[in-house]
Design an enzyme around this catalytic site. Structure first.
Site, PDB file in Angstrom:
ATOM      1  N   LYS A  48      -8.226 151.251  56.310  1.00  0.00           N
ATOM      2  CA  LYS A  48      -6.643 152.097  57.738  1.00  0.00           C
ATOM      3  C   LYS A  48      -7.862 152.838  58.669  1.00  0.00           C
ATOM      4  O   LYS A  48      -7.365 152.448  59.770  1.00  0.00           O
ATOM      5  CB  LYS A  48      -5.291 152.592  56.810  1.00  0.00           C
ATOM      6  N   PHE A  69       3.436 134.882  37.512  1.00  0.00           N
ATOM      7  CA  PHE A  69       3.295 134.218  38.866  1.00  0.00           C
ATOM      8  C   PHE A  69       1.437 135.522  39.449  1.00  0.00           C
ATOM      9  O   PHE A  69       1.698 136.039  38.783  1.00  0.00           O
ATOM     10  CB  PHE A  69       3.903 135.317  39.989  1.00  0.00           C
ATOM     11  N   ASP A 115       1.407 151.146  59.273  1.00  0.00           N
ATOM     12  CA  ASP A 115       1.869 150.383  57.633  1.00  0.00           C
ATOM     13  C   ASP A 115       3.133 149.540  57.779  1.00  0.00           C
ATOM     14  O   ASP A 115       3.757 149.767  58.688  1.00  0.00           O
ATOM     15  CB  ASP A 115       2.042 151.870  56.511  1.00  0.00           C
ATOM     16  N   GLY A 152      -1.047 147.424  52.780  1.00  0.00           N
ATOM     17  CA  GLY A 152      -1.634 146.828  51.257  1.00  0.00           C
ATOM     18  C   GLY A 152      -1.312 145.710  50.892  1.00  0.00           C
ATOM     19  O   GLY A 152      -1.317 145.441  49.760  1.00  0.00           O
ATOM     20  N   ARG A 189      11.214 134.815  54.044  1.00  0.00           N
ATOM     21  CA  ARG A 189      10.327 134.297  52.546  1.00  0.00           C
ATOM     22  C   ARG A 189      10.657 133.167  51.455  1.00  0.00           C
ATOM     23  O   ARG A 189      12.101 133.689  50.975  1.00  0.00           O
ATOM     24  CB  ARG A 189      10.113 136.238  51.622  1.00  0.00           C
TER      25      ARG A 189
END
Length: 1006
Positions: free
Chosen positions: A846, A593, A426, A732, A650
């Site tokens: 998963k 957003f 993960d 996720g 980012r």
């Protein structure tokens, strides 16, 4: 803490996309049919109709056994071992005259072995039981018949109960949101345990129930909810609320899922819809599997070989016994007269020698039973338990910050740690710390910020231009005059003396710098909380990114301190006087957003009555909307963004524009009309209206935020790769976030061929809004097939040119890729890729990917995660490792091993895995050697005793020889033996050969 003002804030009037009124869809017509038959009596769980439905309680169990099935299920586990079946048969036969030993001497060792193993299983499962008890005994407030809330244990919550959940508490079951501490019934929910996302989700109750905001107003509330049956889909919910004689449609917007957490909201009221194993998170879970190590399975095959040797020896002895017995009577002469062949039983009768030989065969099977090591299994269990203690007590895997040691929650799989081929990990909370840090920015074409990222450190190590410590020290020298307290601010790791402490006023583009930080301080949905005693301000944000931007603005000198329904207020330094002043902006609209828009904007009016649109978003969403006059810094900003991307950061682009009153008035009418629409294309209309004003922007610069990795993650992944272990990331999170982390932890590298398979395209999104399911399925299937074929070709071509490839696939695409013939194609693409990243993956996906890797490779897979959304993956893998972090107890409770940080995986596999695997392997070989040797001494004695079937030793001596006398030295070997030290296990050697450089790790997984 001052929070009373929040009650009067109506965020639903500010938000454009998040707060959408529920409407009836085609699926609502199915309510009452199969799959949509659930009926809930809200605030009336004692209704006779509700009792008749007999819904499951809220008790949740993650244990392998129950009190009822422990004995049969555990016995089944024991007799999956071939040797135990053999000794059980021998124990039964030992009560017959055929037995060479007493029945007790055969039965007692078997009972000791099986009883000891069952006791170990019981102890390990009891530990899981205690964790279940802790979870089931959590408290929540439930509305009682006396019209008051009372604390009740989670396990006693029933379908239809009305509950009150307060800030930072987990939801005890799946709830229908009725109202919240906000007037318009919205609340913020953290779903990290479900989907791995740290961004807060906005939920909103129906307008008809948002007025139920205290105990008095709830007195007369009774309603019937009809909805879908329990299912594993986290992102869908279909139902209707029948209240006050009217029907209201329900959507996922009103559903609060178990194990998600209430954030930024004082409290909510909700009705329990699904409980216990009916909740969506438990529907995604699978039953705890019975895992057996590959060595144990291989041992069964060796036992078959030994049993074949046993049959061969017994057959040989029986044949010779038959021949010798036939010769005992020759006419009237008795060759072995002392055996009285004239007065014998059927077991020794020269007249029926063939029958006697057959009986002798069964006796010999028991006589040479020591060839099968009965004590091997119990000795291995003892060794594994002691090995587990070494793992538990390893101080190098103890995390002092959270006081969490490593924990081997089962000892059955110790040696599997030394055979791992693929790790499926993960991201959020496993590889990262759930912490975003503002580290760099580009303003007015100038790059600011000297902090060193994890990726930059990795690049420095690869280029050997200098150790990361050297780089850091250089920057620290350059910033020696920057106040030291900044380094300790959570979410802020920015260092640059040019704009810190008010020095931005001296910069060439000071006006652009002011506007840039105005955007960061205003364009958000953050809520400030002021501590009345200390005056400190803390921020409650929907995402860590937003929090880091507001904190960065505050540290530079633009402090956001107050929000009302219509305004945002800042403390900042006046460019002219240099004095600290208060500045307020009238908040008119928020255009949030979204993954489709990839940008966020606010429309505000400043103190001099200017209308401003402040915007931040992805470079792909902003650069195309710049005006001709607003591109002055574009080239430099693009150059800086490219460098930030290489550093694994980012990035968001920051821009603004001034609006005229006439333009704003015209746009506002169109926007409000679109927002009030209740048609299916409401989002499209709002998006089109927003797009009309988000244009002709003036570029200010770009931000660079680091999704902070846990300490040592890149080094750990690099070391595991050198040991021949492949790492896949299943998360996720959004595709962009997953890719950034891939770069940060060295899974993705510059120059790598990236195969991206995604269904997040305008065409597919348009179909989902207007098309039917069959058309969407067909088009999506064809698109995935097309992209995967293209990807396969890319990988083949890259391989020819010795270029590494990486596969990146999103959850929608994965749904189709795991179907039928596409699964083969997916594997063909993935197996030739150095790295694989699956993003937007559901818990079930998963688990399916983990099963795919496990089945296709046939080798040991290890899954590691920290949340409830990872449990299925951990249970599907050969080995499940849980991160026992702040939010990670769900995974730790369902795991085979629990560690506090990802970096400890290196030591767990390369040190303990290597030692355990080698020790168990040597121990098994030694056991078989000693038992074969001992068995053949019996055979030699038999050869000298005419194969009479009599034992050479006392029966208790033979039992004790196997179970006690020869076990302790082997157990000591299995617990303490070390071929190399822990330091050498972790060390990487380089040796030269005729073929070039060969890399070996001290711990070989071969």
């Amino acid at each position: 803490m001052s929070t009373g003002w929040k009650k009067c804030v109506k965020f639903s009037e500010i938000y454009s996309f998040s707060c959408i009124k529920s409407r009836f869809s085609d699926n609502h017509a199915k309510i009452g049919e199969k799959g949509y038959s659930r009926v809930v009596y809200g605030n009336d769980p004692d209704n006779p109709e509700a009792i008749r439905l007999k819904y499951k309680g809220n008790y949740v169990s993650t244990t392998k056994y129950t009190a009822a099935n422990f004995i049969p299920k555990s016995l089944f586990e024991q007799f999956r071992r071939v040797a135990n079946i053999y000794f059980l048969v021998v124990a039964f036969v030992s009560f017959s005259p055929l037995a060479p030993y007493s029945a007790v001497s055969v039965l007692v060792p078997l009972l000791v072995v099986i009883g000891g193993t069952m006791a170990k299983e019981a102890v390990e499962d009891w530990r899981r039981k205690k964790q279940d008890i802790e979870a089931n005994n959590r408290k929540v407030k439930v509305y009682g018949r006396d019209y008051a809330f009372h604390e009740t244990k989670w396990k006693k919550v029933r379908v239809g109960d009305l509950v009150k959940v307060e800030k930072d508490e987990f939801f005890p079951s799946d709830l229908l949101l009725l109202s919240s501490s906000y007037e318009d019934g919205i609340c913020y929910v953290e779903t990290m345990n479900l989907d791995g996302e740290t961004n807060l989700k906005v939920k909103q109750s129906l307008e008809v129930t948002c007025s139920l905001r205290n105990e008095y107003s709830l007195q007369k509330f009774q309603a019937v909810i009809k909805c879908e049956d329990p299912n594993e889909n986290l992102y869908s919910f279909v139902g209707s609320l029948y209240y006050n004689g009217a029907e209201y449609p329900l959507s996922p917007q009103q559903l609060l899922l178990r194990d998600s957490k209430l954030r930024n909201t004082e409290h909510i009221y909700g009705v329990v819809i699904f409980t216990g194993h009916d909740t969506k998170v438990m529907q995604n879970a699978t039953d705890p599997p019975s895992k057996r190590s590959k060595i144990e399975k291989r041992m069964d095959k060796i036992i078959y070989i030994l049993f074949s040797i046993l049959v061969l020896i017994a057959s040989t002895g029986s044949i010779f016994f038959g021949i010798i017995t036939t010769e005992d009577i020759n006419g009237r002469e008795y060759r072995r007269w002392y055996l009285r062949p004239d007065a014998t039983t059927v077991f020794f009768d020269p007249r029926r020698a063939s029958l006697a030989a057959i009986f002798h065969f069964f006796t010999a099977l028991m006589l040479y039973g020591s060839l099968i090591p009965i004590s091997l299994y119990v000795s291995i269990e003892i060794v594994k338990v002691l090995q587990s203690q070494f793992i538990n007590k390893d101080q190098d895997m103890y995390f002092e910050e959270t006081d969490k040691p490593a924990r081997a929650r089962t000892s059955n799989l110790n040696e599997e740690l030394g055979q791992v081929d693929t790790i499926l990990s993960d991201k959020t909370g496993t590889l990262t710390c759930n912490l975003m840090e503002f580290v760099k920015c580009s303003i007015g074409g100038t790059a600011y910020g000297h902090s060193v990222t994890e990726v930059e450190r990795a690049i420095a190590r690869r280029k050997k231009d200098g150790a990361p410590e050297t780089l850091t020290s250089k920057f620290e020298e350059n910033n020696s005059d920057v106040k030291g307290s900044n380094s300790s601010v959570k979410g802020f790791n920015f260092r640059d003396e040019r704009i810190m402490n008010g020095r931005w006023l001296r910069e060439k583009h000071s006006d652009a710098i002011q506007k840039f930080f105005h955007v960061l301080a205003i364009c958000h949905t953050v809520i400030p909380s002021v501590n009345k005693e200390s005056g400190d301000i803390t921020y409650e944000a929907e995402s860590p990114d937003e929090a880091s931007f507001v904190i960065a603005a505050r540290e530079i000198g633009f402090e956001f301190y107050e929000r009302t329904q219509t305004s945002i207020s800042l403390h900042e330094r006046d460019p002219k006087s240099g004095q600290k002043i208060q500045r307020s902006f009238e908040l008119l609209h928020v255009l949030e957003f979204s993954s489709y828009r990839k940008r966020m904007s606010v429309v505000v009016r400043n103190e001099v009555d200017k209308l401003l649109l402040l915007c931040k978003g992805a470079d792909s969403a902003i650069f195309g909307k710049l005006s001709e006059d607003g591109r002055a810094f574009e080239a430099k900003t693009r150059e800086h963004i490219a460098k930030y991307d290489e550093a694994g950061l980012r990035t968001l682009v920051v821009a603004y524009r001034e609006l005229s009153e006439e333009e704003y008035r015209t746009w506002k009418e169109e926007y409000l009309k679109a927002k009030a629409s209740l048609t299916a294309d409401r989002n499209t209309l709002v998006d089109a209206a927003a797009d009309k004003i988000e244009r002709n922007l003036f570029l200010l610069g770009a931000t660079a935020v680091e999704d902070k990795l846990q300490k040592g993650v890149p080094e750990c992944i690099n070391k595991l790769a050198q040991a021949g272990i492949k790492v896949w990331v299943l998360t996720g999170d959004k595709l962009e976030t997953a890719v950034n982390i891939g770069y940060a932890c060295n899974l993705l590298r510059k120059g790598m061929n990236q195969v991206v398979i995604t269904l997040d395209s305008p065409e597919i999104n348009a179909l989902e809004k207007h098309g039917d399911k069959d058309v969407i399925t067909k088009v999506s299937h064809e698109e995935v097939l097309k992209q995967m074929n293209e990807g396969k070709y890319q990988v083949i071509q890259a391989k020819k040119h010795s270029v590494e490839s990486a596969l990146i696939i999103d959850g929608k695409s994965l749904t189709f890729a795991l179907m039928g013939n596409l699964e083969n194609l997916l594997w063909e693409v993935a197996v030739d890729c150095t790295s694989v990243i699956c993003c937007r993956s559901s818990p079930k996906q998963k688990a399916l990917v983990t099963r795919l890797v496990k089945v296709r490779t046939g080798k040991t897979t290890l899954a590691i995660g920290d949340g409830a959304n990872d449990v299925s993956m951990l249970q599907e893998a050969d080995i499940g490792v849980g991160i026992s972090g702040v939010e990670g107890m769900q995974a730790a409770m369902s795991s085979d091993f629990a560690i506090a940080q990802f970096r400890f995986l290196e030591r767990l596999l390369l040190v303990h895995g290597h030692w355990c695997y080698r020790r168990i392997a040597m121990m098994i070989c030694y056991f078989f050697y000693k038992n074969l040797t001992f068995g053949f001494t019996l055979f030699m004695y038999e050869a000298c005793a005419s194969f009479s079937g009599r034992p050479a030793y006392n029966d208790w001596f033979i039992s004790f020889y196997n179970v006690f006398f020869t076990s302790l030295p082997v157990v000591a070997l299995g617990v303490f033996d070390q071929d190399v030290s822990a330091r050498l296990c972790l060390k990487v050697y380089r040796t030269s050969s005729s073929d070039g450089a060969v890399y070996l790790v001290g711990c070989s997984m071969a």
